[in-house]
Design an enzyme around this catalytic site. Structure first.
Site, short mmCIF file in Angstrom:
data_model
loop_
_atom_site.label_atom_id
_atom_site.label_comp_id
_atom_site.label_asym_id
_atom_site.label_seq_id
_atom_site.Cartn_x
_atom_site.Cartn_y
_atom_site.Cartn_z
N ASP A 129 0.82 -1.22 0.00
CA ASP A 129 0.00 0.00 0.00
C ASP A 129 0.85 1.26 0.00
OD1 ASP A 129 0.79 -0.74 2.64
OD2 ASP A 129 -0.74 0.57 3.51
N GLU A 148 0.17 -1.29 5.82
CA GLU A 148 1.29 -0.79 6.63
C GLU A 148 1.16 0.70 6.90
OE1 GLU A 148 5.04 0.76 7.97
OE2 GLU A 148 4.05 1.34 6.12
ZN LIG Z 1 6.81 2.06 3.74
#
Ligand SMILES: [Zn+2]
Length: 386
Positions: free
Chosen positions: A93, A156
């Site tokens: 992401d 993340e």
């Molecule tokens: Zn990163």
């Protein structure tokens, strides 16, 4: 066997195909927690990795959010059974919303090395480097010494609320962990990362008329202010602690004693000791006012990964780069990521293996093609020998 010098020379012949692949992965946009786009990206990445890969769906989405890829190890006569795998940790992401690519497409600068576009540095370039590293090994007839697993989470950038479970599961029994986050300035590897937590502190007071019945009330706002002041004093007294009160809400109007108030608080800490002291103070608060009721809820948490200058993995990587005449600096990161977890568990961990660049999360994000080729060779050489 593949010599590190051979791997680097070979990597440097793949500039054009790396650029093509890098552009492809950047163009497949992946804002955090967008299951549809993550599934499309995961399918493409799984194909590029040429490995056995599982795509693991997020409970709230149609699936395909996270990815785990597996490669066999060749083993050596010295390796008994159960010697552990090498875990690579990455994320797919980015912080950019879908559509950014139309305004800011993937571009190679005139210098022939600097690449710009949303997510080139954090961390699509790292994923391309892993693909190339595995390709280099198979082209030279080499193989990783230990089994390799690559975990690519898709959340993340929002604190890995779901992906961290996957990282924890695959960290079990790991011999070493390489994090593929962007490096520190100058390409330095990360051998420690500050931990971070977000906590919501809520106060329930007793509402009352601020003029006629003030004594009957208990101000939730006054209580919250006192709590925050005491927390700030605690943070100031601890080494490597940082506190930021991000939001405050509460109360209704000036002539009413506030019956509720809350704050969202961000904490950062470099060592487990500071983490414990800071979180302990915040999560078990003692009210100053007898009738005030406090409750604290952890919204997200990454543990401190304390820096160890004698990190054995870092020494191996530095030595490998040294065979090419490259100096690989080491440092510790102020920001947290998924390797905080493995580092805090005491599993040998090094992060920052992505290509050099700068400007993560910003408009001027950029990364270096030549560095990507070096990182791919470095990862390949490490997996071959470690
Ligand atoms: Zn990163």
């Amino acid at each position: 066997m593949a010599e590190p010098t051979e791997l680097l020379a070979l990597a440097r012949t793949f500039g054009d195909s790396v650029l093509e692949r890098w552009e492809r992965l950047v163009s497949l946009e992946t804002p955090s927690a967008d299951p549809g786009r993550a599934a499309v990206f995961g399918k493409d990445l799984a194909a590029g990795l040429a490995a056995t890969a599982d795509r693991i769906g997020h409970p709230s989405g149609p699936g395909g959010d996270h990815l785990v890829a597996y490669w066999n190890g060749r083993g050596t006569p010295d390796d008994g059974p159960g010697t552990g795998h090498t875990l690579l940790v990455a994320h797919s992401d980015t912080v950019f919303e879908a559509g950014t690519i139309a305004r800011r497409p993937f571009t190679l600068a005139k210098d022939g090395d600097t690449v710009t576009g949303p997510g080139v540095f954090d961390m699509k370039g790292s994923l391309v480097a892993v693909e190339l590293a595995m390709d280099l090994l198979s082209r030279t007839g080499a193989a990783p010494r230990r089994p390799v697993r690559l975990v690519v989470v898709n959340d993340e950038e929002i604190g890995s609320p779901d992906g961290s479970r996957l990282v924890a599961r695959h960290a079990e029994g790991a011999h070493a962990v390489l994090g593929l986050e962007p490096p520190l300035p100058g390409g330095a590897l990360k051998i420690g990362r500050r931990g971070v937590a977000r906590v919501r502190l809520s106060v329930r007071g007793v509402g009352a008329h601020a003029g006629l019945d003030a004594a009957l009330g208990v101000s939730a706002i006054d209580e919250l202010v006192d709590q925050l002041a005491s927390l700030r004093a605690t943070a100031a007294s601890l080494p490597d602690a940082a506190l930021n009160v991000g939001t405050i809400t509460g109360g209704t109007r000036a002539n009413v004693v506030a019956d509720h108030a809350e704050a969202e608080i961000g904490l950062r800490y470099a060592t487990p000791e500071t983490e414990q002291a800071l979180l302990g103070a915040l999560l078990t608060p003692t009210p100053v006012r007898e009738r005030a009721v406090l409750s604290a809820r952890t919204l997200s948490h990454r543990p401190a990964w304390a820096m160890d200058p004698a990190n054995p993995l870092a020494a191996e990587l530095v030595a490998l780069a040294g065979t090419w005449g490259l100096k690989l600096p080491l440092g510790s990161s102020g920001g947290a990521g998924d390797t905080n977890l493995t580092g805090a568990l005491g599993i040998p961990t090094v992060d920052g293996l992505g290509p050099a660049g700068a400007g993560a999360h910003g408009e001027d994000e950029h990364a270096s093609l030549s560095s990507l080729l070096e990182r791919a060779a470095l990862i390949a050489a490490f997996l071959e020998s470690h």
